[in-house]
Design an enzyme around this catalytic site. Structure first.
Site, PDB file in Angstrom:
ATOM      1  N   ARG A 258       3.053  10.628  18.294  1.00 46.93           N
ATOM      2  CA  ARG A 258       4.477  11.323  18.561  1.00 46.93           C
ATOM      3  C   ARG A 258       4.297  12.174  19.777  1.00 46.93           C
ATOM      4  O   ARG A 258       5.561  12.767  20.221  1.00 46.93           O
ATOM      5  CB  ARG A 258       4.667  11.951  17.186  1.00 46.93           C
ATOM      6  CG  ARG A 258       4.703  11.076  15.978  1.00 46.93           C
ATOM      7  CD  ARG A 258       5.617  11.678  14.830  1.00 46.93           C
ATOM      8  NE  ARG A 258       5.398  10.885  13.747  1.00 46.93           N
ATOM      9  CZ  ARG A 258       6.105   9.950  13.306  1.00 46.93           C
ATOM     10  NH1 ARG A 258       7.011   9.408  14.253  1.00 46.93           N
ATOM     11  NH2 ARG A 258       5.854   9.284  12.148  1.00 46.93           N
TER      12      ARG A 258
ATOM     13  N   ASP B 115       7.774  15.537  11.254  1.00 45.64           N
ATOM     14  CA  ASP B 115       7.406  14.453  12.113  1.00 45.64           C
ATOM     15  C   ASP B 115       8.291  14.641  13.539  1.00 45.64           C
ATOM     16  O   ASP B 115       7.994  13.820  14.339  1.00 45.64           O
ATOM     17  CB  ASP B 115       7.659  13.246  11.653  1.00 45.64           C
ATOM     18  CG  ASP B 115       6.253  12.896  10.576  1.00 45.64           C
ATOM     19  OD1 ASP B 115       5.255  13.590  10.806  1.00 45.64           O
ATOM     20  OD2 ASP B 115       6.586  12.150   9.668  1.00 45.64           O
TER      21      ASP B 115
ATOM     22  N   SER C 116       3.334  18.132   0.550  1.00 45.88           N
ATOM     23  CA  SER C 116       2.834  16.983   1.250  1.00 45.88           C
ATOM     24  C   SER C 116       3.309  15.618   0.352  1.00 45.88           C
ATOM     25  O   SER C 116       3.073  15.556  -0.768  1.00 45.88           O
ATOM     26  CB  SER C 116       1.322  16.828   1.385  1.00 45.88           C
ATOM     27  OG  SER C 116       0.966  15.572   1.545  1.00 45.88           O
TER      28      SER C 116
ATOM     29  N   GLN D 247       2.658  12.757   1.025  1.00 43.18           N
ATOM     30  CA  GLN D 247       1.362  11.598   0.992  1.00 43.18           C
ATOM     31  C   GLN D 247       0.539  12.047  -0.318  1.00 43.18           C
ATOM     32  O   GLN D 247       0.139  11.407  -1.097  1.00 43.18           O
ATOM     33  CB  GLN D 247       0.466  11.848   2.149  1.00 43.18           C
ATOM     34  CG  GLN D 247       1.039  11.290   3.541  1.00 43.18           C
ATOM     35  CD  GLN D 247       0.361  11.798   4.634  1.00 43.18           C
ATOM     36  OE1 GLN D 247      -0.710  12.326   4.573  1.00 43.18           O
ATOM     37  NE2 GLN D 247       0.743  11.052   5.866  1.00 43.18           N
TER      38      GLN D 247
ATOM     39  N   GLY E 273      -3.348   8.703   8.244  1.00 42.63           N
ATOM     40  CA  GLY E 273      -3.279   9.665   7.039  1.00 42.63           C
ATOM     41  C   GLY E 273      -2.627   9.204   5.801  1.00 42.63           C
ATOM     42  O   GLY E 273      -3.267   9.120   4.689  1.00 42.63           O
TER      43      GLY E 273
ATOM     44  N   ARG F  68       4.165   2.461   1.366  1.00 42.12           N
ATOM     45  CA  ARG F  68       4.345   2.383  -0.106  1.00 42.12           C
ATOM     46  C   ARG F  68       4.793   1.278  -0.924  1.00 42.12           C
ATOM     47  O   ARG F  68       4.177   0.773  -1.555  1.00 42.12           O
ATOM     48  CB  ARG F  68       5.498   3.496  -0.441  1.00 42.12           C
ATOM     49  CG  ARG F  68       4.936   4.851  -0.295  1.00 42.12           C
ATOM     50  CD  ARG F  68       6.087   5.796   0.007  1.00 42.12           C
ATOM     51  NE  ARG F  68       5.567   7.439  -0.188  1.00 42.12           N
ATOM     52  CZ  ARG F  68       5.401   7.975   0.800  1.00 42.12           C
ATOM     53  NH1 ARG F  68       5.460   7.487   2.153  1.00 42.12           N
ATOM     54  NH2 ARG F  68       5.003   9.318   0.773  1.00 42.12           N
TER      55      ARG F  68
ATOM     56  N   LYS G  32       7.982   3.711   8.550  1.00 39.13           N
ATOM     57  CA  LYS G  32       6.585   3.948   8.314  1.00 39.13           C
ATOM     58  C   LYS G  32       6.209   4.175   6.863  1.00 39.13           C
ATOM     59  O   LYS G  32       5.473   3.595   6.031  1.00 39.13           O
ATOM     60  CB  LYS G  32       5.935   4.715   9.435  1.00 39.13           C
ATOM     61  CG  LYS G  32       4.420   4.604   9.180  1.00 39.13           C
ATOM     62  CD  LYS G  32       3.871   5.025  10.785  1.00 39.13           C
ATOM     63  CE  LYS G  32       3.789   6.628  10.679  1.00 39.13           C
ATOM     64  NZ  LYS G  32       2.716   7.120  10.192  1.00 39.13           N
ATOM     65  N   SER G  33       6.739   5.558   6.385  1.00 35.84           N
ATOM     66  CA  SER G  33       6.416   5.850   5.312  1.00 35.84           C
ATOM     67  C   SER G  33       6.926   4.768   4.109  1.00 35.84           C
ATOM     68  O   SER G  33       6.382   4.547   3.050  1.00 35.84           O
ATOM     69  CB  SER G  33       7.480   7.009   4.884  1.00 35.84           C
ATOM     70  OG  SER G  33       7.006   8.070   5.753  1.00 35.84           O
TER      71      SER G  33
HETATM   72  C1  S3P Z   1       4.219  11.192   5.386  1.00 31.40           C
HETATM   73  C2  S3P Z   1       4.305  12.490   5.061  1.00 31.40           C
HETATM   74  C3  S3P Z   1       4.040  13.513   5.865  1.00 31.40           C
HETATM   75  C4  S3P Z   1       4.278  12.877   7.485  1.00 31.40           C
HETATM   76  C5  S3P Z   1       3.592  11.665   7.595  1.00 31.40           C
HETATM   77  C6  S3P Z   1       3.990  10.428   6.593  1.00 31.40           C
HETATM   78  C7  S3P Z   1       4.392  10.274   4.208  1.00 31.40           C
HETATM   79  O1  S3P Z   1       2.666  14.139   5.866  1.00 31.40           O
HETATM   80  O2  S3P Z   1       3.931  13.977   8.332  1.00 31.40           O
HETATM   81  O3  S3P Z   1       3.756  11.197   8.881  1.00 31.40           O
HETATM   82  O4  S3P Z   1       5.078   9.024   4.406  1.00 31.40           O
HETATM   83  O5  S3P Z   1       4.546  10.603   2.847  1.00 31.40           O
HETATM   84  P1  S3P Z   1       2.409  14.960   4.730  1.00 31.40           P
HETATM   85  O6  S3P Z   1       2.482  14.572   3.445  1.00 31.40           O
HETATM   86  O7  S3P Z   1       0.803  15.251   5.115  1.00 31.40           O
HETATM   87  O8  S3P Z   1       3.412  16.416   5.102  1.00 31.40           O
END
Ligand code: S3P
Length: 472
Positions: A431, A358, A210, A212, A139, A69, A64-65
């Site tokens: 989750r 996660d 973070s 993100q 998010g 991107r 997913k991450s």
């Molecule tokens: C993610 C970072 C994490 C994670 C989220 C995905 C990412 O969040 O919990 O599921 O893809 O960079 P945070 O950056 O808020 O820690």
């Protein structure tokens, strides 16, 4: 056992959701897990029966991450990109939906079984959206896309569902505002209205660890004047850095600092996205519950900034070996062979809490079955995820009759317990729904999980794949 169609709450039924649910139905039509449709409430439930063992081989949809991107960078690159094994989760569909609203042309190749997405890059300047960008439950979408739209000469509005509308955005609003974006919000929460353009690079020391936020600022830095420097309190997942390099950007990393020069052009890529390690965590923990389990996971992401889970599970007694390790655009990919053992227990604190953020829900869900239990500290971030995950985990463990101590920044869960099957809530959190279907495999009696359809946020085929792997 029977399967009844899932229904969505109306506010989630965008076309992308419909598409994801179609995938979910296709994957679940033969299940012996029982889905019960509450006709009037349009929520789905799953019943999980105790299992004897976990055995088999599986390959997971794309991480997913990385999918988020790659899709965003493909959109602002020159030329086209082909992304194989793109995440099937609704969150990554939300990213694609937003990109379409920003004028980016992309296509889901329906002639392959491999969830291939082809994106025609627009170059760094996107088109002003005619509507609010709907980030759904994601998010990652709202935070990382904020970095890109802050660099555009137009105003965008980014909104999401009820859960997303309660999540903190000050962590991106503050630095993007210093860079020159004009942002209004609902007291630091979505919807965000971002008037972008003329960004200046800054040196920013992130108060919260973070990935993100780091990625959001790297994306903004790419579209800003000058050289951006981001300092993180702890090393977080580095997919943003690796993805930018994959698309041709140069970055410098020194210790916890990463720098990017604005104005670099990106080039589209063709690649295959490795299987999602955070989704694999559920099957790894399922295997950990049974001493005779044997599981193979192919094409799995093994990025060291994500793989702390494997160390923890090995320390706890799971036998894991890795073969066929290769590198794809800087991301490590491999095959895991897993065998069950006796589970001891673990303490997850400090940097580990961020690295495992996660995976903590599923580790906590299986904690009562370990010998010594699991203690989680320094994980306050769990309170501002898709649900307050500390509270959600504690509520479900208690409903199963397990002892648990809820702390402000974590949980203490004693080992050597025998939880019973119970009626549990997903709290609308993918989750949590998946974590407790794993815990249910070793419980005494059946477990019912309400609102289980939210698993489709990250992994629509989760229940059907689990069904294939468990022996009753
Ligand atoms: C993610 C970072 C994490 C994670 C989220 C995905 C990412 O969040 O919990 O599921 O893809 O960079 P945070 O950056 O808020 O820690």
């Amino acid at each position: 056992m029977s399967f009844a169609k899932l229904r969505l709450r109306p506010r989630l039924s965008s076309s992308d959701w419909q598409c994801k649910l179609a995938v979910l139905r296709a994957h679940t039509s033969h299940l012996s897990f029982r889905y019960i449709n509450l006709r009037m409430k349009s929520e789905s439930q799953v019943i999980v029966r105790p299992a004897r063992n976990v055995r088999g081989s599986v390959s997971l949809p794309g991480d997913k991450s990385i999918s988020h991107r790659y899709a965003m960078l493909a959109a602002i690159a020159d030329g086209s990109s082909r992304l194989e094994n793109y995440s099937t989760g609704a969150d990554c569909a939300s990213t694609l939906g937003c990109l379409r609203s920003l004028g980016v042309k992309w296509e889901h190749k329906k002639d392959t079984s491999d969830n291939v997405i082809e994106v025609q890059g627009s170059g760094p300047m996107l088109a002003a959206p005619g509507e609010a960008l709907d980030c759904g439950n994601s998010g990652s979408t709202i935070r990382m896309l904020s970095g890109i739209v802050s660099g555009q000469n137009f105003t965008s509005e980014l909104s999401g569902d009820e859960s997303l509308s309660n999540r903190p955005m000050a962590r991106v609003i503050t630095p993007l505002t210093v860079m020159g974006a004009r942002i209004s919000s609902q007291d630091g929460r979505p919807p965000l209205r971002i008037a972008g353009g003329n960004l200046k690079s800054i040196h920013y020391r992130m108060p919260v660890a973070s990935a993100q936020v780091k990625t959001c600022l790297l994306f903004a830095g790419l579209l800003a004047d000058g050289e951006m420097c981001i300092e993180e309190p702890l090393r977080t997942r580095d997919h943003g850095e690796l993805a930018l390099r994959a698309f041709g950007a140069q970055l410098e990393r020194k210790g916890n600092e990463v720098r990017i020069r604005g104005g670099q052009r990106l080039q589209g890529i063709e690649t295959r996205i490795p299987g999602d390690l955070s989704s694999a965590a559920f099957f790894l923990c399922a295997a950990a519950l049974f001493p005779n389990s044997k599981l193979t996971i192919t094409n799995l992401l093994m990025n060291p900034t994500r793989a702390r889970l494997l160390d923890v599970l090995i320390q706890m007694g799971l036998r894991i070996s890795v073969t066929q390790l290769e590198e794809l655009h800087g991301e490590l990919v491999g095959t895991l062979q897993v065998e069950g053992g006796q589970l001891t227990g673990a303490t997850i604190a400090g940097g580990d809490a961020a690295a495992l953020i996660d995976e903590i829900p599923v580790l906590a869900a299986i904690a009562p079955y370990t010998r010594k239990g699991i203690e989680v500290r320094d994980a306050k971030e769990l309170r501002v995820k898709e649900s307050d995950r500390i509270a959600s985990i504690a509520a479900n463990l208690r409903a199963m009759g397990a002892q648990v101590e809820e702390l402000e920044d974590g949980l203490k869960i004693p080992g050597g317990q025998s939880p019973r099957g119970a009626e549990l809530e997903s709290f609308g959190d993918h989750r949590i729904a998946m974590a407790f279907s794993i815990a249910a495999l070793r419980a005494q009696g059946e477990t019912l999980i309400r609102g289980s359809q939210c698993a489709a946020i990250s992994y629509p085929a989760f229940f059907s794949t689990l069904e294939e792997l468990v022996e009753h």
